[in-house]
Write a protein that holds these residues in place. Structure first.
Motif, mmCIF file in Angstrom:
data_model
loop_
_atom_site.group_PDB
_atom_site.id
_atom_site.type_symbol
_atom_site.label_atom_id
_atom_site.label_comp_id
_atom_site.label_asym_id
_atom_site.label_seq_id
_atom_site.Cartn_x
_atom_site.Cartn_y
_atom_site.Cartn_z
ATOM 1 N N TRP A 137 0.849 -1.187 0.000
ATOM 2 C CA TRP A 137 0.000 0.000 0.000
ATOM 3 C C TRP A 137 0.888 1.242 0.000
ATOM 4 C CZ3 TRP A 137 -5.166 -0.200 -0.611
ATOM 5 C CH2 TRP A 137 -5.804 -1.421 -0.374
ATOM 6 N N TYR A 138 0.504 2.168 -0.832
ATOM 7 C CA TYR A 138 1.148 3.468 -0.896
ATOM 8 C C TYR A 138 0.067 4.517 -0.669
ATOM 9 C CZ TYR A 138 5.235 1.245 -3.055
ATOM 10 O OH TYR A 138 6.332 0.462 -3.295
ATOM 11 N N ARG A 139 0.496 5.726 -0.359
ATOM 12 C CA ARG A 139 -0.480 6.803 -0.215
ATOM 13 C C ARG A 139 0.084 8.098 -0.756
ATOM 14 N NH1 ARG A 139 -0.569 7.431 6.434
ATOM 15 N NH2 ARG A 139 1.497 8.408 6.650
ATOM 16 N N GLN A 140 -0.836 8.961 -1.158
ATOM 17 C CA GLN A 140 -0.445 10.264 -1.677
ATOM 18 C C GLN A 140 -1.401 11.311 -1.141
ATOM 19 O OE1 GLN A 140 -0.051 10.499 -5.943
ATOM 20 N NE2 GLN A 140 1.297 12.279 -5.791
ATOM 21 N N ALA A 141 -0.859 12.224 -0.368
ATOM 22 C CA ALA A 141 -1.639 13.343 0.149
ATOM 23 C C ALA A 141 -1.515 14.511 -0.826
ATOM 24 C CB ALA A 141 -1.122 13.738 1.527
ATOM 25 N N PRO A 142 -2.471 15.441 -0.794
ATOM 26 C CA PRO A 142 -2.415 16.587 -1.709
ATOM 27 C C PRO A 142 -1.104 17.346 -1.578
ATOM 28 C CG PRO A 142 -4.546 16.476 -0.639
ATOM 29 C CD PRO A 142 -3.695 15.444 0.020
ATOM 30 N N GLY A 143 -0.468 17.590 -2.709
ATOM 31 C CA GLY A 143 0.771 18.349 -2.721
ATOM 32 C C GLY A 143 1.998 17.576 -2.297
ATOM 33 N N LYS A 144 1.836 16.281 -2.053
ATOM 34 C CA LYS A 144 2.969 15.471 -1.603
ATOM 35 C C LYS A 144 3.221 14.325 -2.573
ATOM 36 C CE LYS A 144 2.607 16.440 3.331
ATOM 37 N NZ LYS A 144 2.572 15.847 4.699
ATOM 38 N N GLN A 145 4.407 13.762 -2.480
ATOM 39 C CA GLN A 145 4.740 12.614 -3.322
ATOM 40 C C GLN A 145 4.107 11.348 -2.768
ATOM 41 O OE1 GLN A 145 9.069 12.556 -3.559
ATOM 42 N NE2 GLN A 145 8.983 13.587 -5.537
ATOM 43 N N ARG A 146 3.907 10.387 -3.647
ATOM 44 C CA ARG A 146 3.405 9.093 -3.213
ATOM 45 C C ARG A 146 4.464 8.425 -2.344
ATOM 46 N NH1 ARG A 146 0.456 5.246 -7.544
ATOM 47 N NH2 ARG A 146 -0.550 7.267 -7.869
ATOM 48 N N GLU A 147 4.038 7.831 -1.242
ATOM 49 C CA GLU A 147 4.976 7.199 -0.330
ATOM 50 C C GLU A 147 4.514 5.796 0.032
ATOM 51 O OE1 GLU A 147 5.186 9.232 3.440
ATOM 52 O OE2 GLU A 147 3.047 9.069 3.807
ATOM 53 N N LEU A 148 5.501 4.955 0.324
ATOM 54 C CA LEU A 148 5.199 3.603 0.769
ATOM 55 C C LEU A 148 4.605 3.632 2.173
ATOM 56 C CD1 LEU A 148 5.473 0.476 0.451
ATOM 57 C CD2 LEU A 148 7.700 0.722 1.560
ATOM 58 N N VAL A 149 3.528 2.890 2.352
ATOM 59 C CA VAL A 149 2.934 2.728 3.675
ATOM 60 C C VAL A 149 3.339 1.384 4.269
ATOM 61 C CG1 VAL A 149 0.778 2.555 4.966
ATOM 62 C CG2 VAL A 149 0.975 4.185 3.063
ATOM 63 N N LYS B 166 -4.871 9.178 12.352
ATOM 64 C CA LYS B 166 -4.586 10.581 12.618
ATOM 65 C C LYS B 166 -4.951 11.410 11.385
ATOM 66 C CE LYS B 166 -0.501 9.212 15.316
ATOM 67 N NZ LYS B 166 0.973 9.371 15.452
ATOM 68 N N PRO B 167 -5.222 12.694 11.579
ATOM 69 C CA PRO B 167 -5.516 13.540 10.404
ATOM 70 C C PRO B 167 -4.420 13.484 9.341
ATOM 71 C CG PRO B 167 -6.143 14.677 12.406
ATOM 72 C CD PRO B 167 -5.438 13.413 12.836
ATOM 73 N N GLU B 168 -3.181 13.325 9.762
ATOM 74 C CA GLU B 168 -2.075 13.262 8.790
ATOM 75 C C GLU B 168 -2.050 11.972 7.977
ATOM 76 O OE1 GLU B 168 -1.886 14.003 12.064
ATOM 77 O OE2 GLU B 168 -0.021 13.199 12.956
ATOM 78 N N ASP B 169 -2.920 11.028 8.322
ATOM 79 C CA ASP B 169 -3.058 9.820 7.502
ATOM 80 C C ASP B 169 -3.983 10.054 6.303
ATOM 81 O OD1 ASP B 169 -3.150 7.966 10.559
ATOM 82 O OD2 ASP B 169 -1.456 8.107 9.164
ATOM 83 N N THR B 170 -4.614 11.202 6.258
ATOM 84 C CA THR B 170 -5.505 11.523 5.148
ATOM 85 C C THR B 170 -4.745 11.531 3.828
ATOM 86 O OG1 THR B 170 -7.004 12.820 6.527
ATOM 87 C CG2 THR B 170 -7.001 13.307 4.159
ATOM 88 N N ALA B 171 -5.223 10.733 2.886
ATOM 89 C CA ALA B 171 -4.551 10.599 1.592
ATOM 90 C C ALA B 171 -5.375 9.672 0.709
ATOM 91 C CB ALA B 171 -3.144 10.017 1.759
ATOM 92 N N VAL B 172 -4.986 9.595 -0.551
ATOM 93 C CA VAL B 172 -5.478 8.536 -1.419
ATOM 94 C C VAL B 172 -4.526 7.348 -1.258
ATOM 95 C CG1 VAL B 172 -5.994 7.818 -3.772
ATOM 96 C CG2 VAL B 172 -6.475 10.170 -3.045
#
Length: 121
Positions: free
Chosen positions: A36-48, A87-93
């Motif tokens: 699973w990866y995630r991408q928040a607005p304005g940020k790069q996709r990152e490995l979860v 957490k709110p910082e987990d918000t992402a696609v």
């Protein structure tokens, strides 16, 4: 044609839980790894998180260790991500990823369409 179908995203309050699922199908001979990866607005996709099929070893981003758990149902070619203490910082696609050997030969990689996770404070 390879498909990764994700489900389980949504809106949850901080401290809550969600479970994401991703089912792989079509043209896959054997899966090497799913993650699973995630991408928040304005940020790069990152490995979860990622799970290796050969030995079921797992790896997590530091930011989710002890809160998220990745697991596999090998019979169903499905990967899960249990997310607790959100957490709110987990918000992402959140995107599912699979690396595999094709039925027709060779290795390949495929991404799901993404599922939105929103954590409100």
């Amino acid at each position: 044609q390879v498909q990764l179908v994700e489900s389980g995203g949504g809106l949850v309050q901080a401290g809550g839980s969600l479970r994401l699922s991703c089912a792989a199908s079509g043209g896959i001979f054997s899966i090497k790894a799913m993650g699973w990866y995630r991408q928040a607005p304005g940020k790069q996709r990152e490995l979860v998180a990622v799970i290796i099929s050969r030995n079921s070893s797992t790896d997590y981003a530091d930011s989710v260790k002890d809160r998220f758990t990745i697991s596999r149902d090998y019979a169903k070619n499905t990967v899960y991500l249990q997310m607790n203490s959100l957490k709110p910082e987990d918000t992402a696609v959140y995107y599912c990823n699979a690396r595999f050997w094709r039925v027709t030969g060779g290795e390949d990689e495929h991404w799901g369409q993404g599922t939105q996770v929103t954590v409100s404070s």
